[in-house]
Every structure is written in C-alpha cells, then in structure tokens.
Scaffold this motif. Structure first.
Motif, PDB file in Angstrom:
ATOM      1  N   ARG A 170      55.734  50.182  56.670  1.00 26.41           N
ATOM      2  CA  ARG A 170      55.935  48.771  56.328  1.00 26.41           C
ATOM      3  C   ARG A 170      54.604  48.044  56.222  1.00 26.41           C
ATOM      4  O   ARG A 170      54.373  47.257  55.291  1.00 26.41           O
ATOM      5  CB  ARG A 170      56.799  48.113  57.399  1.00 26.41           C
ATOM      6  CG  ARG A 170      58.154  47.730  56.938  1.00 26.41           C
ATOM      7  CD  ARG A 170      58.904  46.816  57.893  1.00 26.41           C
ATOM      8  NE  ARG A 170      58.325  46.678  59.216  1.00 26.41           N
ATOM      9  CZ  ARG A 170      58.804  47.246  60.311  1.00 26.41           C
ATOM     10  NH1 ARG A 170      59.866  47.982  60.249  1.00 26.41           N
ATOM     11  NH2 ARG A 170      58.223  47.064  61.475  1.00 26.41           N
ATOM     12  N   LEU A 171      53.685  48.295  57.164  1.00 24.28           N
ATOM     13  CA  LEU A 171      52.375  47.634  57.142  1.00 24.28           C
ATOM     14  C   LEU A 171      51.565  48.043  55.923  1.00 24.28           C
ATOM     15  O   LEU A 171      50.939  47.203  55.264  1.00 24.28           O
ATOM     16  CB  LEU A 171      51.602  47.948  58.422  1.00 24.28           C
ATOM     17  CG  LEU A 171      52.135  47.322  59.706  1.00 24.28           C
ATOM     18  CD1 LEU A 171      51.399  47.876  60.912  1.00 24.28           C
ATOM     19  CD2 LEU A 171      52.022  45.816  59.643  1.00 24.28           C
ATOM     20  N   VAL A 172      51.564  49.334  55.630  1.00 25.45           N
ATOM     21  CA  VAL A 172      50.791  49.809  54.481  1.00 25.45           C
ATOM     22  C   VAL A 172      51.386  49.278  53.184  1.00 25.45           C
ATOM     23  O   VAL A 172      50.654  48.858  52.276  1.00 25.45           O
ATOM     24  CB  VAL A 172      50.719  51.355  54.473  1.00 25.45           C
ATOM     25  CG1 VAL A 172      50.117  51.871  53.183  1.00 25.45           C
ATOM     26  CG2 VAL A 172      49.908  51.845  55.662  1.00 25.45           C
ATOM     27  N   SER A 173      52.699  49.238  53.075  1.00 22.23           N
ATOM     28  CA  SER A 173      53.318  48.740  51.844  1.00 22.23           C
ATOM     29  C   SER A 173      53.099  47.244  51.670  1.00 22.23           C
ATOM     30  O   SER A 173      53.040  46.753  50.549  1.00 22.23           O
ATOM     31  CB  SER A 173      54.804  49.071  51.806  1.00 22.23           C
ATOM     32  OG  SER A 173      55.490  48.386  52.818  1.00 22.23           O
ATOM     33  N   SER A 174      52.950  46.502  52.772  1.00 22.25           N
ATOM     34  CA  SER A 174      52.673  45.067  52.637  1.00 22.25           C
ATOM     35  C   SER A 174      51.235  44.834  52.170  1.00 22.25           C
ATOM     36  O   SER A 174      50.961  43.854  51.477  1.00 22.25           O
ATOM     37  CB  SER A 174      52.931  44.342  53.950  1.00 22.25           C
ATOM     38  OG  SER A 174      51.977  44.719  54.923  1.00 22.25           O
ATOM     39  N   ASP A 175      50.308  45.730  52.529  1.00 25.96           N
ATOM     40  CA  ASP A 175      48.912  45.600  52.086  1.00 25.96           C
ATOM     41  C   ASP A 175      48.694  46.153  50.686  1.00 25.96           C
ATOM     42  O   ASP A 175      47.828  45.671  49.962  1.00 25.96           O
ATOM     43  CB  ASP A 175      47.969  46.339  53.047  1.00 25.96           C
ATOM     44  CG  ASP A 175      47.850  45.634  54.382  1.00 25.96           C
ATOM     45  OD1 ASP A 175      48.226  44.444  54.465  1.00 25.96           O
ATOM     46  OD2 ASP A 175      47.380  46.285  55.346  1.00 25.96           O
ATOM     47  N   ASN A 176      49.453  47.170  50.327  1.00 21.91           N
ATOM     48  CA  ASN A 176      49.263  47.832  49.043  1.00 21.91           C
ATOM     49  C   ASN A 176      50.616  47.927  48.333  1.00 21.91           C
ATOM     50  O   ASN A 176      51.458  48.746  48.678  1.00 21.91           O
ATOM     51  CB  ASN A 176      48.681  49.232  49.278  1.00 21.91           C
ATOM     52  CG  ASN A 176      48.372  49.952  47.998  1.00 21.91           C
ATOM     53  OD1 ASN A 176      48.564  49.424  46.918  1.00 21.91           O
ATOM     54  ND2 ASN A 176      47.908  51.177  48.132  1.00 21.91           N
ATOM     55  N   PRO A 177      50.830  47.097  47.298  1.00 20.47           N
ATOM     56  CA  PRO A 177      52.130  47.093  46.624  1.00 20.47           C
ATOM     57  C   PRO A 177      52.438  48.409  45.879  1.00 20.47           C
ATOM     58  O   PRO A 177      53.590  48.705  45.606  1.00 20.47           O
ATOM     59  CB  PRO A 177      52.046  45.937  45.642  1.00 20.47           C
ATOM     60  CG  PRO A 177      50.636  45.523  45.594  1.00 20.47           C
ATOM     61  CD  PRO A 177      49.924  46.101  46.762  1.00 20.47           C
ATOM     62  N   ASP A 178      51.408  49.219  45.591  1.00 22.40           N
ATOM     63  CA  ASP A 178      51.638  50.481  44.882  1.00 22.40           C
ATOM     64  C   ASP A 178      51.998  51.629  45.831  1.00 22.40           C
ATOM     65  O   ASP A 178      52.269  52.740  45.377  1.00 22.40           O
ATOM     66  CB  ASP A 178      50.382  50.881  44.092  1.00 22.40           C
ATOM     67  CG  ASP A 178      50.078  49.880  42.991  1.00 22.40           C
ATOM     68  OD1 ASP A 178      51.035  49.243  42.496  1.00 22.40           O
ATOM     69  OD2 ASP A 178      48.896  49.734  42.643  1.00 22.40           O
ATOM     70  N   PHE A 179      52.008  51.352  47.120  1.00 24.75           N
ATOM     71  CA  PHE A 179      52.290  52.405  48.098  1.00 24.75           C
ATOM     72  C   PHE A 179      53.751  52.823  48.024  1.00 24.75           C
ATOM     73  O   PHE A 179      54.653  51.998  47.963  1.00 24.75           O
ATOM     74  CB  PHE A 179      51.975  51.911  49.510  1.00 24.75           C
ATOM     75  CG  PHE A 179      52.371  52.869  50.594  1.00 24.75           C
ATOM     76  CD1 PHE A 179      51.646  54.015  50.828  1.00 24.75           C
ATOM     77  CD2 PHE A 179      53.500  52.620  51.373  1.00 24.75           C
ATOM     78  CE1 PHE A 179      52.016  54.902  51.825  1.00 24.75           C
ATOM     79  CE2 PHE A 179      53.872  53.495  52.368  1.00 24.75           C
ATOM     80  CZ  PHE A 179      53.127  54.642  52.590  1.00 24.75           C
TER      81      PHE A 179
END
Length: 98
Positions: A58-67
């Motif tokens: 969740r944290l990584v997807s909030s920082d990087n929309p392409d994740f």
C-alpha cells in the motif's frame, strides 16, 4: 524343545511384536501439545507477515502509481475468509481444551 520354542514364538513373541508396533504407530500419528503450540506460533507469524506485506505494498503504491503488487491476490477476500475459518477452528479448540 523345538516345539516349545515354536509355540512361544507364535503365541508370545509374534503378538508382542505386532502390538508393540501398533502402539508405536498410534503414538506417532498424533500431534503433541508442543507441535500444536509451534503451529499456532507459525500461523500467527504468517498472519503478521501477510499484514506487513499488505502495508508495504500500500505504501509503495501510494508513492509510485505505476507499481503493481507482486502477489497474485492482493488482500483477497477468499484468502481472508480462509484465515477467519482457521481462526474460528483455533478458538473452538482452545474453548474445548479449557
């Protein structure tokens, strides 16, 4: 003398060997309380790790929309339902043990 030895072997030694291995088989087929405690500890650890993985994704997807999460089923309801059923079985077993 050989007849006595044969009778002893058939009526005493053979049943003793069979009963001995039946007892060994029955005791090894059951799970011990230590094994149950270890399984419960491993289950709790796996549950915590799953929650951490959800948080990290969740944290990584909030920082990087392409994740895109590497896991196939991100916080799947089917997986969560199976976990709830397992937790219910553990709670029932603890209730029956008391």
């Amino acid at each position: 003398m050989e007849e006595v030895l044969a009778i002893v072997a058939i009526f005493i030694a053979l049943p003793w060997i069979v009963l001995h291995y039946i007892t060994k088989w029955k005791t090894s087929a059951t799970i011990t309380t230590d094994d149950e405690a270890l399984l419960e500890e491993l289950y709790n650890l796996a549950k915590r790790l799953d929650e951490r993985m959800d948080t990290v994704e969740r944290l990584v997807s909030s920082d990087n929309p392409d994740f895109r999460p590497a896991r196939l089923a991100y916080d799947s309801e089917q997986d969560n339902q199976q976990l709830r059923e397992l937790e219910q079985l553990i709670a029932e077993k603890k209730g029956a043990a008391k």
